[in-house]
Design an enzyme around this catalytic site. Structure first.
Site, PDB file in Angstrom:
ATOM      1  N   SER A 103       3.579  -6.609  -2.084  1.00 44.25           N
ATOM      2  CA  SER A 103       2.095  -6.329  -1.949  1.00 44.25           C
ATOM      3  C   SER A 103       1.122  -7.556  -2.474  1.00 44.25           C
ATOM      4  O   SER A 103       0.192  -7.735  -1.962  1.00 44.25           O
ATOM      5  CB  SER A 103       1.761  -4.896  -2.545  1.00 44.25           C
ATOM      6  OG  SER A 103       2.126  -3.946  -1.595  1.00 44.25           O
ATOM      7  N   HIS A 114      -1.363  -6.664  -7.212  1.00 44.80           N
ATOM      8  CA  HIS A 114      -2.264  -6.756  -6.122  1.00 44.80           C
ATOM      9  C   HIS A 114      -3.535  -7.859  -6.519  1.00 44.80           C
ATOM     10  O   HIS A 114      -3.900  -8.553  -5.792  1.00 44.80           O
ATOM     11  CB  HIS A 114      -3.061  -5.323  -5.736  1.00 44.80           C
ATOM     12  CG  HIS A 114      -2.031  -4.330  -5.112  1.00 44.80           C
ATOM     13  ND1 HIS A 114      -2.465  -3.133  -4.734  1.00 44.80           N
ATOM     14  CD2 HIS A 114      -0.784  -4.451  -4.938  1.00 44.80           C
ATOM     15  CE1 HIS A 114      -1.498  -2.531  -4.300  1.00 44.80           C
ATOM     16  NE2 HIS A 114      -0.469  -3.128  -4.367  1.00 44.80           N
TER      17      HIS A 114
END
Length: 305
Positions: free
Chosen positions: A184, A236
């Site tokens: 991610s 992230h």
């Protein structure tokens, strides 16, 4: 990696990206529709590589042989050694945290005190389970292929890999009691690059406000996912910031009409390839990227001492 352990901070952090999956916005808002596109092959290769790694991880995990049955029986026993850990231990249908740690999951203590910096890279190729893998790979297909078609495999490959590394750096600085796995950080790097690409190439877009609003909503929804329990939002954010800066450096487009300059009259004034503000963004982004890497390295070195 039982649910109780996760709540105490002893389990794994999933870089889960249950993202809103849009078509790439620039195909709608970009002014030059005649721009040639690349053939996407690197992003599909990344998808295949992630799936292959997960299969290898499950083979090594071998739940029927290694499960202690404290948390229950293996799931999907018909898969043999590829069966999943008990759901109480891993609700994402995947391997044990010990297997992930052994195969390269990001673990702060091993990076800082065990001289295993390679985990900053290997963790982005590991996934906590089938659900985690599917969410990330669907996001990668929907976002990455469109980007690679527009900018080519070299630039998008660099953004993906460097953003994944950048996400791992920030994650390792703040997540010190869990392991962390997933792609991610790299995926958020692609989202960050999409935003900076829109900003630096602002003058060549039609419906600028709509393009910006669409992209901001996409990014906000994806970042909101990081609020959920057991999701590594530091990866992230680190990946997003890295990709955002790289977009200013790698995704510049020439001014609208520059590529048709050969068709202009001989005495016509030829525009420069890029606008002044694009060079300014490039320089500032390069400086900030160097500072980010330097600060991350400095903090890690201080921890090592």
């Amino acid at each position: 990696m039982a649910s109780e352990d996760l709540e105490r901070g002893g389990g794994m952090k999933n870089r889960s990206n249950n993202s809103y999956l849009p078509g790439y916005y620039s195909s709608t808002y970009y002014a030059d529709a005649s721009e040639s596109h690349w053939t996407s092959w690197l992003i599909p290769l990344f998808v295949v590589a992630n799936i292959a790694v997960f299969v290898v991880v499950m083979y090594i995990n071998d739940c029927p042989k290694k499960n202690t049955r404290i948390e229950g029986a293996c799931v999907a026993k018909f898969l043999g050694r590829f069966s999943f850990q008990p759901l109480r231990e891993n609700p994402l249908f995947g391997p044990s945290s010990s297997t992930l740690e052994k195969l390269g999951a990001l673990e702060w203590n091993k990076v800082v005190h065990g001289d295993q910096g390679w985990r900053l890279v290997t963790c982005m190729w590991l996934h906590a389970g089938v659900i985690h893998l599917l969410a990330n790979m669907l996001s990668l297909v929907f976002i990455g292929i469109r980007l690679e078609q527009q900018f080519g495999f070299v630039r998008i490959g660099m953004i993906y890999l460097i953003s994944g590394f950048g996400g791992s750096i920030l994650s390792s600085l703040f997540i010190q009691h869990n392991i962390s796995v997933g792609a991610s950080g790299a995926l958020f790097g692609l989202l960050g690059a999409m935003l900076s690409e829109l900003i630096t190439n602002w003058s060549i877009y039609t419906n600028k406000a709509a393009a910006l609003f669409t992209l901001v909503v996409i990014i906000a929804i994806n970042l909101a996912v990081g609020i959920l329990p057991h999701v590594d939002n530091f990866a992230h954010i680190g990946g997003f910031l890295t990709g955002f800066l790289l977009g200013f450096i790698l995704l510049l487009r020439p001014q609208f009409g520059w590529e048709n300059r050969q068709h202009l009259p001989a005495d016509a004034r030829v525009k420069s390839k890029y606008k002044v503000y694009q060079y300014v963004f490039l320089f500032v982004a390069a400086v900030l990227l160097i500072i980010y890497c330097w600060v991350g390295d400095a903090v890690q070195r201080r921890e090592w001492k």
